[in-house]
Scaffold this motif. Structure first.
Motif, PDB file in Angstrom:
ATOM      1  N   GLU A  80       0.828  -1.209   0.000  1.00  0.00           N
ATOM      2  CA  GLU A  80       0.000   0.000   0.000  1.00  0.00           C
ATOM      3  C   GLU A  80       0.863   1.259   0.000  1.00  0.00           C
ATOM      4  O   GLU A  80       0.550   2.244  -0.663  1.00  0.00           O
ATOM      5  N   GLN A  81       1.955   1.203   0.751  1.00  0.00           N
ATOM      6  CA  GLN A  81       2.849   2.351   0.893  1.00  0.00           C
ATOM      7  C   GLN A  81       3.517   2.733  -0.431  1.00  0.00           C
ATOM      8  O   GLN A  81       3.788   3.901  -0.672  1.00  0.00           O
ATOM      9  N   ILE A  82       3.771   1.752  -1.284  1.00  0.00           N
ATOM     10  CA  ILE A  82       4.496   2.035  -2.535  1.00  0.00           C
ATOM     11  C   ILE A  82       3.583   2.069  -3.762  1.00  0.00           C
ATOM     12  O   ILE A  82       4.044   2.346  -4.864  1.00  0.00           O
ATOM     13  N   ALA A  83       2.313   1.804  -3.583  1.00  0.00           N
ATOM     14  CA  ALA A  83       1.387   1.644  -4.713  1.00  0.00           C
ATOM     15  C   ALA A  83       1.363   2.835  -5.670  1.00  0.00           C
ATOM     16  O   ALA A  83       1.218   2.659  -6.876  1.00  0.00           O
ATOM     17  N   ASP A  84       1.531   4.041  -5.157  1.00  0.00           N
ATOM     18  CA  ASP A  84       1.430   5.232  -6.013  1.00  0.00           C
ATOM     19  C   ASP A  84       2.786   5.724  -6.525  1.00  0.00           C
ATOM     20  O   ASP A  84       2.866   6.763  -7.169  1.00  0.00           O
ATOM     21  N   LYS A  85       3.830   4.961  -6.274  1.00  0.00           N
ATOM     22  CA  LYS A  85       5.166   5.370  -6.714  1.00  0.00           C
ATOM     23  C   LYS A  85       5.421   4.852  -8.130  1.00  0.00           C
ATOM     24  O   LYS A  85       5.202   3.683  -8.415  1.00  0.00           O
ATOM     25  N   PRO A  86       5.898   5.702  -9.038  1.00  0.00           N
ATOM     26  CA  PRO A  86       6.145   5.232 -10.406  1.00  0.00           C
ATOM     27  C   PRO A  86       7.304   4.232 -10.486  1.00  0.00           C
ATOM     28  O   PRO A  86       7.249   3.273 -11.253  1.00  0.00           O
ATOM     29  N   VAL A  87       8.360   4.449  -9.690  1.00  0.00           N
ATOM     30  CA  VAL A  87       9.523   3.558  -9.697  1.00  0.00           C
ATOM     31  C   VAL A  87       9.932   3.282  -8.255  1.00  0.00           C
ATOM     32  O   VAL A  87      10.048   4.199  -7.448  1.00  0.00           O
ATOM     33  N   VAL A  88      10.135   1.999  -7.956  1.00  0.00           N
ATOM     34  CA  VAL A  88      10.624   1.579  -6.649  1.00  0.00           C
ATOM     35  C   VAL A  88      11.841   0.696  -6.896  1.00  0.00           C
ATOM     36  O   VAL A  88      11.782  -0.253  -7.677  1.00  0.00           O
ATOM     37  N   THR A  89      12.945   1.022  -6.235  1.00  0.00           N
ATOM     38  CA  THR A  89      14.148   0.201  -6.337  1.00  0.00           C
ATOM     39  C   THR A  89      14.378  -0.489  -5.007  1.00  0.00           C
ATOM     40  O   THR A  89      14.544   0.161  -3.974  1.00  0.00           O
ATOM     41  N   LEU A  90      14.346  -1.825  -5.048  1.00  0.00           N
ATOM     42  CA  LEU A  90      14.589  -2.637  -3.857  1.00  0.00           C
ATOM     43  C   LEU A  90      16.087  -2.849  -3.724  1.00  0.00           C
ATOM     44  O   LEU A  90      16.736  -3.363  -4.638  1.00  0.00           O
ATOM     45  N   LEU A  91      16.628  -2.441  -2.600  1.00  0.00           N
ATOM     46  CA  LEU A  91      18.063  -2.523  -2.366  1.00  0.00           C
ATOM     47  C   LEU A  91      18.384  -3.715  -1.476  1.00  0.00           C
ATOM     48  O   LEU A  91      17.668  -3.980  -0.508  1.00  0.00           O
ATOM     49  N   PHE A  92      19.462  -4.407  -1.809  1.00  0.00           N
ATOM     50  CA  PHE A  92      19.874  -5.580  -1.044  1.00  0.00           C
ATOM     51  C   PHE A  92      21.392  -5.599  -0.945  1.00  0.00           C
ATOM     52  O   PHE A  92      22.088  -4.958  -1.726  1.00  0.00           O
ATOM     53  N   GLY A  93      21.920  -6.334   0.022  1.00  0.00           N
ATOM     54  CA  GLY A  93      23.353  -6.375   0.239  1.00  0.00           C
ATOM     55  C   GLY A  93      24.042  -7.620  -0.291  1.00  0.00           C
ATOM     56  O   GLY A  93      25.260  -7.646  -0.394  1.00  0.00           O
ATOM     57  N   ALA A  94      23.300  -8.658  -0.637  1.00  0.00           N
ATOM     58  CA  ALA A  94      23.896  -9.932  -1.052  1.00  0.00           C
ATOM     59  C   ALA A  94      24.772  -9.768  -2.288  1.00  0.00           C
ATOM     60  O   ALA A  94      24.491  -8.952  -3.161  1.00  0.00           O
ATOM     61  N   LYS A  95      25.834 -10.582  -2.351  1.00  0.00           N
ATOM     62  CA  LYS A  95      26.707 -10.570  -3.528  1.00  0.00           C
ATOM     63  C   LYS A  95      26.025 -11.194  -4.739  1.00  0.00           C
ATOM     64  O   LYS A  95      26.247 -10.777  -5.865  1.00  0.00           O
ATOM     65  N   ASP A  96      25.218 -12.220  -4.500  1.00  0.00           N
ATOM     66  CA  ASP A  96      24.527 -12.921  -5.583  1.00  0.00           C
ATOM     67  C   ASP A  96      23.311 -12.101  -6.005  1.00  0.00           C
ATOM     68  O   ASP A  96      22.331 -11.985  -5.271  1.00  0.00           O
ATOM     69  N   GLU A  97      23.374 -11.556  -7.206  1.00  0.00           N
ATOM     70  CA  GLU A  97      22.319 -10.665  -7.679  1.00  0.00           C
ATOM     71  C   GLU A  97      21.110 -11.408  -8.238  1.00  0.00           C
ATOM     72  O   GLU A  97      20.090 -10.792  -8.528  1.00  0.00           O
ATOM     73  N   GLU A  98      21.205 -12.729  -8.390  1.00  0.00           N
ATOM     74  CA  GLU A  98      20.113 -13.502  -8.966  1.00  0.00           C
ATOM     75  C   GLU A  98      19.366 -14.350  -7.942  1.00  0.00           C
ATOM     76  O   GLU A  98      18.269 -14.823  -8.217  1.00  0.00           O
ATOM     77  N   HIS A  99      19.979 -14.576  -6.786  1.00  0.00           N
ATOM     78  CA  HIS A  99      19.395 -15.461  -5.783  1.00  0.00           C
ATOM     79  C   HIS A  99      19.373 -14.758  -4.421  1.00  0.00           C
ATOM     80  O   HIS A  99      20.229 -15.010  -3.582  1.00  0.00           O
ATOM     81  N   ASN A 100      18.403 -13.867  -4.233  1.00  0.00           N
ATOM     82  CA  ASN A 100      18.280 -13.144  -2.968  1.00  0.00           C
ATOM     83  C   ASN A 100      16.831 -12.721  -2.761  1.00  0.00           C
ATOM     84  O   ASN A 100      16.007 -12.833  -3.662  1.00  0.00           O
ATOM     85  N   ASN A 101      16.531 -12.254  -1.569  1.00  0.00           N
ATOM     86  CA  ASN A 101      15.164 -11.914  -1.224  1.00  0.00           C
ATOM     87  C   ASN A 101      14.583 -10.787  -2.087  1.00  0.00           C
ATOM     88  O   ASN A 101      13.377 -10.773  -2.364  1.00  0.00           O
ATOM     89  N   ALA A 102      15.395  -9.866  -2.551  1.00  0.00           N
ATOM     90  CA  ALA A 102      14.890  -8.770  -3.381  1.00  0.00           C
ATOM     91  C   ALA A 102      14.332  -9.297  -4.708  1.00  0.00           C
ATOM     92  O   ALA A 102      13.343  -8.773  -5.230  1.00  0.00           O
ATOM     93  N   VAL A 103      14.939 -10.341  -5.244  1.00  0.00           N
ATOM     94  CA  VAL A 103      14.454 -10.961  -6.482  1.00  0.00           C
ATOM     95  C   VAL A 103      13.045 -11.515  -6.264  1.00  0.00           C
ATOM     96  O   VAL A 103      12.148 -11.330  -7.081  1.00  0.00           O
TER      97      VAL A 103
END
Length: 113
Positions: A83-106
């Motif tokens: 609900e908090q992000i519903a009206d945002k045109p772009v949201v970037t989820l940031l994560f710290g993991a080295k593996d860019e394909e296998h993480n919670n942000a994906v």
């Protein structure tokens, strides 16, 4: 709304939109004043137990996704976040993991897109 993912160690960009850290733990080596985040939503990150179980083992990726999605389905904070992000045109989820394909942000991005 367009949902993107990006390592927090990557330089912020003007087109990142709302920058949201989605890890439970603060990333190593990043000063809070240099992080350029708009929100830090710890409550939708994988539980400590799930995070430790997964331990970024690619062989556990499919099962991790299922378990994490179940955690999110049972988590009222996830509905609140949507609900908090519903009206945002772009949201970037940031994560710290080295593996860019296998993480919670994906997983989060797949559910939000």
């Amino acid at each position: 709304m367009e949902v993107r993912i990006k390592r927090i160690y990557s330089a912020p960009s003007q087109d990142d939109g709302l920058r949201v850290l989605v890890d439970r733990l603060w990333p190593r080596g990043i000063k809070k004043e240099n992080a350029h985040i708009d929100l830090w939503i710890k409550n939708i990150a994988p539980s400590t137990e799930l995070r430790k179980w997964f331990s970024h083992d690619v062989n556990k990726w499919t099962e991790f996704q299922e378990k994490y999605k179940q955690e999110l389905a049972d988590n009222p904070s996830f509905d609140s976040f949507k609900e908090q992000i519903a009206d945002k045109p772009v949201v970037t989820l940031l994560f710290g993991a080295k593996d860019e394909e296998h993480n919670n942000a994906v997983v989060l991005a797949s559910l939000l897109n």
